[in-house]
Design an enzyme around this catalytic site. Structure first.
Site, PDB file in Angstrom:
ATOM      1  CG  ASP A   1      -1.683   1.242   1.449  1.00 41.87           C
ATOM      2  OD1 ASP A   1      -1.789   2.053   0.527  1.00 41.87           O
ATOM      3  OD2 ASP A   1      -2.186   1.427   2.565  1.00 41.87           O
TER       4      ASP A   1
ATOM      5  CD  GLU B   1      -3.596   7.413   0.113  1.00 45.71           C
ATOM      6  OE1 GLU B   1      -4.806   7.149   0.210  1.00 45.71           O
ATOM      7  OE2 GLU B   1      -2.732   6.899   0.867  1.00 45.71           O
ATOM      8  CD  GLU B   2      -0.884   5.419   3.376  1.00 49.45           C
ATOM      9  OE1 GLU B   2      -1.824   5.610   4.167  1.00 49.45           O
ATOM     10  OE2 GLU B   2      -0.771   4.390   2.694  1.00 49.45           O
TER      11      GLU B   2
ATOM     12  CG  ASP C   1      -4.776   3.170  -2.574  1.00 53.76           C
ATOM     13  OD1 ASP C   1      -4.108   2.297  -1.989  1.00 53.76           O
ATOM     14  OD2 ASP C   1      -4.782   4.357  -2.214  1.00 53.76           O
TER      15      ASP C   1
ATOM     16  CG  HIS D   1      -1.846   1.130   7.145  1.00 55.07           C
ATOM     17  ND1 HIS D   1      -2.210   2.379   7.598  1.00 55.07           N
ATOM     18  CD2 HIS D   1      -1.880   1.209   5.785  1.00 55.07           C
ATOM     19  CE1 HIS D   1      -2.444   3.181   6.559  1.00 55.07           C
ATOM     20  NE2 HIS D   1      -2.260   2.479   5.452  1.00 55.07           N
TER      21      HIS D   1
END
Length: 362
Positions: free
Chosen positions: A183, A217-218, A240, A327
């Protein structure tokens, strides 16, 4: 086009080096250089912006502009506080998971290079005498093997240094890709593979294609927000990751029913333009590409939102890759899904007509 032929050995070698390289939010440039070097034979030119988003362009002079996009950054930690006896407390840079931190090894990025450390944790023997504390942001800490704050500072570690995990790429059971930062560096990889296939198959597009690897993005879709204003595209297809919901402790009634290996996930959400999404669904069905559907309330939480709501509205769609253990350092995807996302984006580009408005009123 058979998915058997999509990923070459050179593709996997690039993927491994790209995933293993650290690109924490705000510090993506070294990964972007790797990505641009891989993409270079397949595009006409590049643009980059102030914060590090990189864009490979095919047909840069064409007035009609189509974006395919992934994001380059990975979650990480910042050094927030150094104790007198040389331990580090942290804050998040993105959605880093405090529960997976204890006993993880870490890389602290300094001007002197990488400094190694570990997230310490009290031994089980010392925790069972009373009610156990669970890991939380206030009690996880990093040990560098130092005895004083001065020793920490001498190593080049200071407040604001970024911390990443060193966990590297591996393949499980022949077709599961595992790494931290799938990711969404897998998204950057997949859009690069689309560009490679267009080049190798000698496909000429009637519009400008902007292969966008966005930063930040995060922490709020910030890189996409910036580059959307720069490119001013007509169409954007975002890729994504989304959750494989078939592993334990996930409620399908809440998260939906999605499984890796069953194909790309096509999103239904307000930010997704219906006619563009319908084109992608049609392409999947015509090319017998397996796919799944996901319903998303309000925001998608991906760069789709940033592109869709930019420049007075840009026809945007989201194609997601089912992922286990988001994550964490063992994010997992299925090779066939990766190949099918690549094929679905590739075939969708071949179906988009020049100057197509996707208007609901024509």
């Amino acid at each position: 086009m058979s998915t058997e032929s999509i990923l070459k050995d050179t593709s996997i070698a690039f993927l491994e080096s790209y995933l293993n390289n650290a690109s924490p939010t705000g510090y993506e440039s070294e990964g972007q250089k790797l990505w641009m070097n891989y993409l270079k034979p397949y595009v006409d030119t590049f643009i980059t912006d102030t914060y590090g988003t990189a864009v490979g362009i095919i047909n840069p002079d064409a007035p009609f502009k189509v974006v395919i996009e992934g994001h380059a950054d990975e979650i990480s930690w910042y050094v927030n506080y150094i104790t007198d006896d040389g331990l580090l407390y942290v804050i998040r840079n993105g959605g880093s998971d405090h529960q997976i931190a204890p006993s993880k090894r870490v890389n602290i990025h300094t001007k002197k290079g990488i400094v190694k450390g570990v997230f310490g944790w009290p031994a089980i023997h010392t925790r069972l005498r009373d009610k156990e504390e669970i890991p939380k942001l206030s009690n996880i800490f990093i040990d560098l093997g130092c005895e004083t704050k001065e020793q920490v500072l001498e190593m080049g570690v200071h407040v604001g240094c970024v911390i990443t995990y060193p966990d590297e790429f591996m393949i499980l059971n022949e077709n599961k890709f595992v790494c931290r930062a799938i990711d969404n560096r897998m998204g950057g990889f997949m859009i690069a593979e689309v560009a490679r296939l267009l080049h190798e198959n000698k496909k000429t597009l009637p519009f400008g294609l902007y292969i966008v690897n966005s930063v930040q993005e995060e922490i709020g879709l910030r890189g996409a927000e910036m580059i959307a204003q720069t490119i001013k595209p007509n169409v954007a297809i975002i890729t994504d990751v989304c959750h494989d919901t078939t592993t334990p402790m996930i409620d399908k009634k809440v998260e939906g029913d999605l499984k890796m290996g069953k194909g790309p996930v096509i999103a239904y959400a307000p930010a997704v333009q219906n006619k563009l999404r319908d084109l992608i669904v049609d392409v999947a069905e015509e090319n017998e590409i397996p796919f799944q559907r996901s319903a998303i309330s309000r925001a998608t939480g991906t760069d789709t939102d940033a592109f869709a709501y930019s420049n007075g509205g840009v026809a945007s769609a989201l194609i997601s890759l089912p992922l286990r253990y988001m994550h964490t350092t063992v994010e997992m995807v299925h090779r066939e899904d990766v190949e099918n996302v690549i094929q679905l984006i590739y075939e969708s580009l071949l179906k988009i007509e020049n100057n197509e408005t996707f208007s609901y009123f024509k």
